[in-house]
Design an enzyme around this catalytic site. Structure first.
Site, PDB file in Angstrom:
ATOM      1  N   TYR A   5     -11.005  -7.424  10.765  1.00 42.40           N
ATOM      2  CA  TYR A   5     -12.300  -7.697   9.863  1.00 42.40           C
ATOM      3  C   TYR A   5     -12.080  -8.510   8.803  1.00 42.40           C
ATOM      4  O   TYR A   5     -11.082  -8.917   8.577  1.00 42.40           O
ATOM      5  CB  TYR A   5     -12.686  -6.157   9.258  1.00 42.40           C
ATOM      6  CG  TYR A   5     -11.747  -5.247   8.374  1.00 42.40           C
ATOM      7  CD1 TYR A   5     -11.639  -4.088   8.953  1.00 42.40           C
ATOM      8  CD2 TYR A   5     -10.791  -5.795   7.730  1.00 42.40           C
ATOM      9  CE1 TYR A   5     -10.385  -3.394   8.525  1.00 42.40           C
ATOM     10  CE2 TYR A   5      -9.969  -5.186   7.133  1.00 42.40           C
ATOM     11  CZ  TYR A   5      -9.842  -3.929   7.391  1.00 42.40           C
ATOM     12  OH  TYR A   5      -8.512  -3.156   6.646  1.00 42.40           O
ATOM     13  N   GLU A  39       0.953  -4.651  10.648  1.00 45.16           N
ATOM     14  CA  GLU A  39       0.514  -3.215  10.715  1.00 45.16           C
ATOM     15  C   GLU A  39       1.454  -2.521  11.653  1.00 45.16           C
ATOM     16  O   GLU A  39       1.132  -2.445  12.972  1.00 45.16           O
ATOM     17  CB  GLU A  39      -0.842  -3.000  11.066  1.00 45.16           C
ATOM     18  CG  GLU A  39      -1.935  -3.823  10.135  1.00 45.16           C
ATOM     19  CD  GLU A  39      -1.994  -2.866   8.873  1.00 45.16           C
ATOM     20  OE1 GLU A  39      -1.618  -1.759   8.759  1.00 45.16           O
ATOM     21  OE2 GLU A  39      -2.856  -3.424   8.085  1.00 45.16           O
ATOM     22  N   GLU A  55       1.653   4.140   2.884  1.00 50.94           N
ATOM     23  CA  GLU A  55       2.114   3.625   4.094  1.00 50.94           C
ATOM     24  C   GLU A  55       3.738   3.714   4.126  1.00 50.94           C
ATOM     25  O   GLU A  55       4.449   2.702   4.231  1.00 50.94           O
ATOM     26  CB  GLU A  55       1.923   2.195   4.337  1.00 50.94           C
ATOM     27  CG  GLU A  55       0.164   2.134   4.535  1.00 50.94           C
ATOM     28  CD  GLU A  55      -0.456   0.702   4.542  1.00 50.94           C
ATOM     29  OE1 GLU A  55      -1.646   0.604   4.137  1.00 50.94           O
ATOM     30  OE2 GLU A  55       0.190  -0.434   4.655  1.00 50.94           O
ATOM     31  N   ARG A  66      -3.148   4.728  -2.259  1.00 49.10           N
ATOM     32  CA  ARG A  66      -2.807   3.662  -1.714  1.00 49.10           C
ATOM     33  C   ARG A  66      -2.847   2.470  -2.382  1.00 49.10           C
ATOM     34  O   ARG A  66      -2.129   1.328  -2.364  1.00 49.10           O
ATOM     35  CB  ARG A  66      -4.176   3.247  -0.844  1.00 49.10           C
ATOM     36  CG  ARG A  66      -4.388   1.677  -0.531  1.00 49.10           C
ATOM     37  CD  ARG A  66      -5.915   1.700   0.260  1.00 49.10           C
ATOM     38  NE  ARG A  66      -6.482   0.566   0.559  1.00 49.10           N
ATOM     39  CZ  ARG A  66      -6.318  -0.468   1.834  1.00 49.10           C
ATOM     40  NH1 ARG A  66      -5.736   0.337   2.504  1.00 49.10           N
ATOM     41  NH2 ARG A  66      -6.814  -1.743   1.688  1.00 49.10           N
ATOM     42  N   HIS A 120       2.789  -3.741   6.427  1.00 46.47           N
ATOM     43  CA  HIS A 120       1.756  -2.702   6.344  1.00 46.47           C
ATOM     44  C   HIS A 120       1.730  -1.782   7.608  1.00 46.47           C
ATOM     45  O   HIS A 120       2.484  -1.999   8.404  1.00 46.47           O
ATOM     46  CB  HIS A 120       0.300  -3.065   6.000  1.00 46.47           C
ATOM     47  CG  HIS A 120      -0.072  -4.009   5.123  1.00 46.47           C
ATOM     48  ND1 HIS A 120      -0.972  -3.524   4.131  1.00 46.47           N
ATOM     49  CD2 HIS A 120       0.251  -5.003   4.593  1.00 46.47           C
ATOM     50  CE1 HIS A 120      -1.148  -4.657   3.122  1.00 46.47           C
ATOM     51  NE2 HIS A 120      -0.545  -5.472   3.519  1.00 46.47           N
ATOM     52  N   SER A 121       1.593  -0.495   7.077  1.00 46.36           N
ATOM     53  CA  SER A 121       1.205   0.358   8.447  1.00 46.36           C
ATOM     54  C   SER A 121      -0.322   0.917   8.289  1.00 46.36           C
ATOM     55  O   SER A 121      -0.754   0.944   7.197  1.00 46.36           O
ATOM     56  CB  SER A 121       2.120   1.540   8.369  1.00 46.36           C
ATOM     57  OG  SER A 121       1.817   2.514   7.626  1.00 46.36           O
ATOM     58  N   TYR A 122      -0.849   1.292   9.259  1.00 48.83           N
ATOM     59  CA  TYR A 122      -0.604   1.478  10.591  1.00 48.83           C
ATOM     60  C   TYR A 122      -1.630   0.716  11.477  1.00 48.83           C
ATOM     61  O   TYR A 122      -2.769   0.621  10.866  1.00 48.83           O
ATOM     62  CB  TYR A 122      -0.195   2.883  11.034  1.00 48.83           C
ATOM     63  CG  TYR A 122      -1.607   3.806  10.823  1.00 48.83           C
ATOM     64  CD1 TYR A 122      -2.084   4.296   9.904  1.00 48.83           C
ATOM     65  CD2 TYR A 122      -2.205   3.966  12.241  1.00 48.83           C
ATOM     66  CE1 TYR A 122      -3.345   4.869   9.889  1.00 48.83           C
ATOM     67  CE2 TYR A 122      -3.564   4.678  12.250  1.00 48.83           C
ATOM     68  CZ  TYR A 122      -3.838   5.261  11.010  1.00 48.83           C
ATOM     69  OH  TYR A 122      -5.288   5.878  10.966  1.00 48.83           O
ATOM     70  N   HIS A 125       0.926  -1.160  -0.155  1.00 46.82           N
ATOM     71  CA  HIS A 125      -0.077  -0.020   0.051  1.00 46.82           C
ATOM     72  C   HIS A 125       0.912   1.174   0.066  1.00 46.82           C
ATOM     73  O   HIS A 125       1.648   1.386   0.938  1.00 46.82           O
ATOM     74  CB  HIS A 125      -1.017   0.057   1.023  1.00 46.82           C
ATOM     75  CG  HIS A 125      -2.044  -0.993   0.886  1.00 46.82           C
ATOM     76  ND1 HIS A 125      -2.545  -1.513   1.944  1.00 46.82           N
ATOM     77  CD2 HIS A 125      -2.684  -1.573  -0.094  1.00 46.82           C
ATOM     78  CE1 HIS A 125      -3.599  -2.341   1.653  1.00 46.82           C
ATOM     79  NE2 HIS A 125      -3.846  -2.208   0.427  1.00 46.82           N
ATOM     80  N   SER A 126       0.855   2.062  -1.084  1.00 42.54           N
ATOM     81  CA  SER A 126       1.920   2.960  -1.284  1.00 42.54           C
ATOM     82  C   SER A 126       1.959   4.068  -0.335  1.00 42.54           C
ATOM     83  O   SER A 126       3.241   4.585  -0.132  1.00 42.54           O
ATOM     84  CB  SER A 126       1.838   3.421  -3.033  1.00 42.54           C
ATOM     85  OG  SER A 126       0.560   3.609  -2.958  1.00 42.54           O
TER      86      SER A 126
END
Lengths: 98, 304
Positions: free
Chosen positions: B243, B265, B69, B122, B191-193, B66-67
């Site tokens: 989720y 994350e 992040e 993203r 990933h973050s966050y 995901h760009s």
């Protein structure tokens, strides 16, 4: 370049199923152009939403009318983006060329 | 790479130049593989850390799918330097037996776009016929529960799954690499966050057969991470901890037989979200590295 002047990031921590449902319903309101940085998960889990300036007032009114408490996590998104850019430029000036 | 500024965010060009420098400085340990090209025809690079041998059991780490992040790509740069300069026996033992693959910029088009046009971007930058909007969520495009709930069929959504599984060249490149290699034993996608360490599944409530072991490894990894700066993490399966998410990376890798599949994350202190100040890059990378060491050591000690 897209700019985020006036955008804010609101943080909602749903503490009841009713609040969680209300927040989930926000995801369907596409005209508000909300950007969910943290999507609704469970009770007590923070939901972070980047809100474009034109949607700020209607969204805050909607949350207050439904008794959903929120806090402002980022007052002005553009200010943080500008700071990030400035830091990168400043660092780049001092990086000795290999 | 000793003068590279690890405490600042960098552009795609600077990160690619860093990678070339690291390879040039460590020709006996590091090589750069090109595993594909993006929609906008940018090369997709993976760093390989290997002490030799062919097709040894391997560990895969990727950042930046995901760009927006940014702290993840910045952490990936720090990990790369850490691997070549680390003297500790734990890492040496791992490299004696295994290879490490590190993909620092997993979504190059999206990352370039965050630097030039939209900091909040993203997704990928693909354009599929008939859709008004650009980009697919590369963490919903994998062939694992693809199309199920937990992803959107709306091309304008941030979690748009794409027209079909592996439609995104950034995803297909990894799929082909993993299948061709055939001996990857751990797959960690960063990933973050929101401070989470997750294992499969995201697309179904069915528990993975290795749930007990993965939960225990996650617990130990989180304990190691938190020991540095006290950053609190939650851990568990994707669907029970956050989720339902369909078409996710590590659901596919687990179903490929890669038992030790995890997603991180990374931290945010709850004030900046994706705009984590550059001053927090190194502490974030340091604490994450301690968790990665636990996962890598466990993998090495439990090869299958």
């Amino acid at each position: 370049t897209e700019n985020f002047v006036g955008h804010q990031v609101l943080r909602i921590v749903p503490s009841s199923d009713a609040e969680l449902q209300k927040v989930r319903e926000l995801q369907e309101l596409e005209h508000l152009e909300l950007d969910f940085w943290l999507s609704p998960r469970g009770l007590g889990d923070p939901v972070d939403i980047r809100v474009p300036f034109p949607s700020l007032q209607p969204l805050k009114a909607h949350l207050e009318a439904n008794g959903v408490p929120y806090s402002i996590m980022i007052e002005d998104v553009q200010a943080l983006v500008d700071l990030e850019q400035m830091q990168m430029l400043r660092r780049r000036r001092f990086v000795p060329r290999s | 790479t000793s003068t590279f500024d690890y405490t600042s965010y960098h552009t795609l060009e600077e990160i690619y130049a860093f990678m070339d420098l690291l390879v040039a400085e460590n020709p006996n340990l590091v090589s750069k593989l090109e595993i594909g090209h993006t929609t906008e025809n940018r090369p997709i690079y993976v760093l390989k850390f290997s002490k030799g041998g062919t097709n040894r059991p391997a560990i895969w780490i990727d950042t930046g799918i995901h760009s927006r992040e940014w702290v993840t790509q910045a952490s990936g740069v720090w990990f790369a330097k850490k691997i070549v300069q680390e003297q500790d026996q734990g890492l040496a033992n791992i490299l004696d037996q295994m290879d490490i693959f590190l993909e620092i910029v997993t979504n190059p088009d999206g990352f370039a776009f965050t630097h030039t046009s939209n900091r909040m971007w993203r997704k990928t930058r693909s354009k599929h016929s008939g859709s008004l909007c650009v980009g697919v969520d590369p963490n919903r495009n994998w062939d694992a529960g693809f199309g199920g709930s937990g992803a959107s069929s709306n091309p304008c959504s941030e979690t748009y799954r794409g027209p079909y599984a592996n439609s995104e060249p950034e995803v297909k490149a990894i799929v082909d690499f993993v299948k061709n290699h055939g001996n990857i034993k751990a797959f960690i996608s960063i990933h973050s966050y929101s401070q989470l360490l997750l294992y499969p599944y995201g697309y179904t409530t069915t528990a993975v057969p290795d749930k007990e072991e993965l939960h225990q490894v996650a617990k130990e990894a989180v304990a190691a991470l938190s020991s540095l700066y006290g950053t609190n993490y939650k851990y568990g399966s994707i669907i029970t901890t956050i989720y339902q998410a369909s078409g996710g990376t590590i659901d596919w890798t687990y179903n490929q037989g890669i038992k030790y599949s995890f997603t991180f994350e990374l931290r945010d202190t709850g004030r900046y979200g994706f705009l984590l100040p550059a001053s927090q890059i190194v502490p974030t990378a340091q604490e994450t590295w301690k968790a990665l060491e636990v996962i890598m050591a466990h993998t090495r000690g439990h090869l299958y």
